[in-house]
Design a protein around this motif. Structure first.
Motif, PDB file in Angstrom:
ATOM      1  N   ALA A   1      49.662  57.979  61.012  1.00  0.00           N
ATOM      2  CA  ALA A   1      49.752  58.880  59.857  1.00  0.00           C
ATOM      3  C   ALA A   1      48.492  58.821  58.997  1.00  0.00           C
ATOM      4  N   PHE A   2      47.940  57.639  58.806  1.00  0.00           N
ATOM      5  CA  PHE A   2      46.727  57.517  57.982  1.00  0.00           C
ATOM      6  C   PHE A   2      45.472  57.906  58.765  1.00  0.00           C
ATOM      7  N   ALA A   3      45.463  57.653  60.080  1.00  0.00           N
ATOM      8  CA  ALA A   3      44.281  57.959  60.875  1.00  0.00           C
ATOM      9  C   ALA A   3      44.173  59.454  61.194  1.00  0.00           C
ATOM     10  N   TRP A   4      45.305  60.097  61.479  1.00  0.00           N
ATOM     11  CA  TRP A   4      45.288  61.516  61.856  1.00  0.00           C
ATOM     12  C   TRP A   4      46.542  62.185  61.287  1.00  0.00           C
ATOM     13  N   PRO A   5      46.522  62.573  60.025  1.00  0.00           N
ATOM     14  CA  PRO A   5      47.728  63.093  59.377  1.00  0.00           C
ATOM     15  C   PRO A   5      48.053  64.547  59.693  1.00  0.00           C
ATOM     16  N   LEU A   6      47.141  65.271  60.316  1.00  0.00           N
ATOM     17  CA  LEU A   6      47.332  66.717  60.506  1.00  0.00           C
ATOM     18  C   LEU A   6      48.594  67.058  61.315  1.00  0.00           C
ATOM     19  N   PRO A   7      48.828  66.457  62.504  1.00  0.00           N
ATOM     20  CA  PRO A   7      50.032  66.849  63.278  1.00  0.00           C
ATOM     21  C   PRO A   7      51.330  66.602  62.522  1.00  0.00           C
ATOM     22  N   GLY A   8      51.447  65.423  61.901  1.00  0.00           N
ATOM     23  CA  GLY A   8      52.667  65.124  61.169  1.00  0.00           C
ATOM     24  C   GLY A   8      52.882  66.031  59.973  1.00  0.00           C
ATOM     25  N   SER A   9      51.796  66.369  59.277  1.00  0.00           N
ATOM     26  CA  SER A   9      51.918  67.244  58.107  1.00  0.00           C
ATOM     27  C   SER A   9      52.357  68.650  58.498  1.00  0.00           C
ATOM     28  N   LYS A  10      51.979  69.105  59.694  1.00  0.00           N
ATOM     29  CA  LYS A  10      52.396  70.428  60.174  1.00  0.00           C
ATOM     30  C   LYS A  10      53.900  70.477  60.402  1.00  0.00           C
ATOM     31  N   LEU A  11      54.493  69.324  60.761  1.00  0.00           N
ATOM     32  CA  LEU A  11      55.937  69.279  61.048  1.00  0.00           C
ATOM     33  C   LEU A  11      56.774  69.031  59.799  1.00  0.00           C
ATOM     34  N   SER A  12      56.116  68.746  58.680  1.00  0.00           N
ATOM     35  CA  SER A  12      56.869  68.373  57.479  1.00  0.00           C
ATOM     36  C   SER A  12      57.651  69.539  56.888  1.00  0.00           C
ATOM     37  N   HIS A  13      57.242  70.761  57.146  1.00  0.00           N
ATOM     38  CA  HIS A  13      57.915  71.929  56.569  1.00  0.00           C
ATOM     39  C   HIS A  13      58.999  72.486  57.480  1.00  0.00           C
ATOM     40  N   SER A  14      59.187  71.875  58.642  1.00  0.00           N
ATOM     41  CA  SER A  14      60.210  72.343  59.569  1.00  0.00           C
ATOM     42  C   SER A  14      61.496  71.543  59.379  1.00  0.00           C
ATOM     43  N   THR A  15      62.516  71.892  60.154  1.00  0.00           N
ATOM     44  CA  THR A  15      63.814  71.194  60.073  1.00  0.00           C
ATOM     45  C   THR A  15      63.906  70.070  61.089  1.00  0.00           C
ATOM     46  N   ILE A  16      62.777  69.653  61.649  1.00  0.00           N
ATOM     47  CA  ILE A  16      62.821  68.644  62.700  1.00  0.00           C
ATOM     48  C   ILE A  16      63.341  67.301  62.166  1.00  0.00           C
ATOM     49  N   SER A  17      63.027  66.996  60.909  1.00  0.00           N
ATOM     50  CA  SER A  17      63.501  65.730  60.343  1.00  0.00           C
ATOM     51  C   SER A  17      65.020  65.698  60.269  1.00  0.00           C
ATOM     52  N   LEU A  18      65.619  66.806  59.825  1.00  0.00           N
ATOM     53  CA  LEU A  18      67.080  66.866  59.757  1.00  0.00           C
ATOM     54  C   LEU A  18      67.703  66.814  61.148  1.00  0.00           C
ATOM     55  N   CYS A  19      67.051  67.421  62.130  1.00  0.00           N
ATOM     56  CA  CYS A  19      67.561  67.365  63.513  1.00  0.00           C
ATOM     57  C   CYS A  19      67.513  65.936  64.048  1.00  0.00           C
ATOM     58  N   ILE A  20      66.456  65.224  63.723  1.00  0.00           N
ATOM     59  CA  ILE A  20      66.354  63.819  64.154  1.00  0.00           C
ATOM     60  C   ILE A  20      67.437  62.982  63.482  1.00  0.00           C
ATOM     61  N   VAL A  21      67.669  63.219  62.191  1.00  0.00           N
ATOM     62  CA  VAL A  21      68.732  62.500  61.482  1.00  0.00           C
ATOM     63  C   VAL A  21      70.083  62.783  62.120  1.00  0.00           C
ATOM     64  N   ALA A  22      70.324  64.047  62.462  1.00  0.00           N
ATOM     65  CA  ALA A  22      71.589  64.416  63.107  1.00  0.00           C
ATOM     66  C   ALA A  22      71.749  63.689  64.447  1.00  0.00           C
ATOM     67  N   LEU A  23      70.676  63.591  65.212  1.00  0.00           N
ATOM     68  CA  LEU A  23      70.722  62.889  66.499  1.00  0.00           C
ATOM     69  C   LEU A  23      71.009  61.398  66.290  1.00  0.00           C
ATOM     70  N   ILE A  24      70.381  60.811  65.274  1.00  0.00           N
ATOM     71  CA  ILE A  24      70.598  59.389  64.986  1.00  0.00           C
ATOM     72  C   ILE A  24      72.058  59.126  64.653  1.00  0.00           C
ATOM     73  N   PHE A  25      72.648  59.995  63.826  1.00  0.00           N
ATOM     74  CA  PHE A  25      74.044  59.775  63.427  1.00  0.00           C
ATOM     75  C   PHE A  25      75.028  60.179  64.515  1.00  0.00           C
ATOM     76  N   LEU A  26      74.614  61.035  65.433  1.00  0.00           N
ATOM     77  CA  LEU A  26      75.443  61.306  66.602  1.00  0.00           C
ATOM     78  C   LEU A  26      75.584  60.034  67.439  1.00  0.00           C
ATOM     79  N   PHE A  27      74.479  59.351  67.662  1.00  0.00           N
ATOM     80  CA  PHE A  27      74.525  58.078  68.391  1.00  0.00           C
ATOM     81  C   PHE A  27      75.265  57.012  67.588  1.00  0.00           C
ATOM     82  N   THR A  28      75.130  57.052  66.267  1.00  0.00           N
ATOM     83  CA  THR A  28      75.871  56.101  65.433  1.00  0.00           C
ATOM     84  C   THR A  28      77.370  56.295  65.592  1.00  0.00           C
TER      85      THR A  28
END
Length: 404
Positions: A34-61
């Motif tokens: 994140a500190f060395a190359w923040p561009l790819p991660g910052s591009k994904l910050s405005h999408s719903t991918i974080s919520l999808c990952i959270v949903a996947l984590i709690f599905l396994f939970t």
């Protein structure tokens, strides 16, 4: 390709080390990228991918959540109730109130005057959010098992607190943040939490209860599922950190702020251990139950804190800065508690309490005294009634009595 025995043994040791510390290693890698190359991660910050990952984590939970043990803890229902109340209330409100009183800045550019500050207010909110979380799901239970504690109670407490935490943690956290900011997006926040936490958790549990192949799959691939969950958490960290680095947020945080943050996190966990120790003494818990209080109820889960931080409205603060204390506190609590396993394992099995402090102990102590008195009285009556059977010469005793 064949290898020498010592080489194979070393390979196995390295593999086990990497798997055991996978989450911490992944966190370090996510921070570096994140500190060395923040561009790819910052591009994904405005999408719903974080919520999808959270949903996947709690599905396994939900798939891994064990509710069968709840049927067998009715004999220890009082212990489970105390542990749940401690994990969700005592260890959240007291540290939360103390941290809330500490001097943190409301602005990232520092205070307007020369007053002392511990850093931006997002760091304070991150510490409070982490302390508002329920007990850990896996780590605490593993530590309780290593300390030979009450594993059945530990599983029940972990299950109950994590289900209740989906509702309780946001409410507790709202007590320490700007009420106006929470009210503006409260409906949106509840929808996010419902879709990303409760619904996947419910679906996962229903699938595990309804289909035997699903239960077998989860049992056979339990470690791999844990690695997927850890990877998902670190991806969220990478996305949030990349976005904040791209904005230049971390340029305004000094090294002293991070060191102070680490000190506060350690102090908070030591406070949790002390509070749970006092509660254990108050209720005369045995060593097995004390292990649950210290090694499970004192720990806070990272999964739920990451999910809630992801869903928080932007008015509250930068989500990456809120997540930072959580990712620092999680490995530190495991490190501190690991030193308690052996002392707890080798400690006595009797209830740990002060008799004058607890009415339960005083009642037990009086009962023991009464039983000892009755037992001694019965023994004396047996000697008088049948002295020959006990080898005592009554004539000698009478002569001694006359002499006196």
């Amino acid at each position: 390709m064949l290898c020498a025995p010592f080489q194979c043994a070393n390979t196995v040791k390295v593999k086990e080390f990497l798997l055991k510390h996978f989450l911490i290693i992944s966190e370090v890698i996510a921070v570096v990228i994140a500190f060395a190359w923040p561009l790819p991660g910052s591009k994904l910050s405005h999408s719903t991918i974080s919520l999808c990952i959270v949903a996947l984590i709690f599905l396994f939970t939900g798939l891994k959540l064990k509710t069968d043990e709840l049927k067998s803890v009715y004999k220890s229902a009082d212990v489970v109730l105390v542990c749940c109340a401690t994990s969700l209330c005592i260890t959240t409100l007291i540290p939360g109130y103390i941290v809330h009183q500490l001097p943190f800045d409301d602005k990232l550019d520092g205070p307007d005057d020369d007053s002392f500050s511990f850093g931006p207010t997002e760091l304070k909110l991150g510490i409070i959010l982490f302390n508002c979380a329920p007990a850990t799901i896996a780590t605490g239970i593993i530590m309780v098992t290593g300390a030979e504690g009450d594993v059945v109670v530990a599983v029940a407490v972990s299950t109950i607190t994590n289900i209740a935490g989906c509702f309780v943690t946001p409410l507790l956290f709202s007590l320490f943040v700007d009420a106006e900011a929470m009210k503006q997006d409260s409906t949106k926040l509840l929808m996010k939490l419902g879709l990303s936490l409760l619904l996947p958790l419910f679906v996962g549990k229903v699938l595990a209860m309804s289909f035997a192949p699903v239960r077998k799959f989860v049992k056979d691939h339990k470690r791999k599922i844990g690695l997927i969950q850890s990877t998902g958490i670190c991806v969220i960290l990478w996305i949030k950190l990349s976005s904040s680095v791209k904005k230049g947020t971390f340029e305004l945080i000094a090294l002293t702020d991070i060191l102070i943050l680490i000190g506060i996190v350690i102090a908070c966990h030591c406070l949790l251990l002390l509070l749970n120790f006092i509660v254990s003494i108050s209720f005369c818990f045995k060593r097995e139950q004390l292990s649950v209080m210290l090694l499970l109820c004192s720990q806070k889960t990272l999964v739920l804190t990451a999910a809630i931080a992801t869903a928080l409205p932007e008015q509250i603060g930068d989500s990456a800065l809120i997540l930072l204390p959580c990712f620092i506190a999680h490995p530190l609590q495991m490190l501190i508690d690991s030193f308690l396993i052996q002392p707890l394992k080798s400690s006595p099995h009797f209830p740990l309490c002060v008799p004058w402090f607890c009415a339960k102990c005083r009642a037990a102590e009086n009962t023991d005294r009464t039983e000892n008195y009755e037992t001694g009285k019965d023994n004396i009556d047996d000697v008088v009634a049948n002295p020959g059977a006990t080898g005592i010469n009554m004539d000698t005793m009478n002569n001694d009595k006359s002499t006196v």
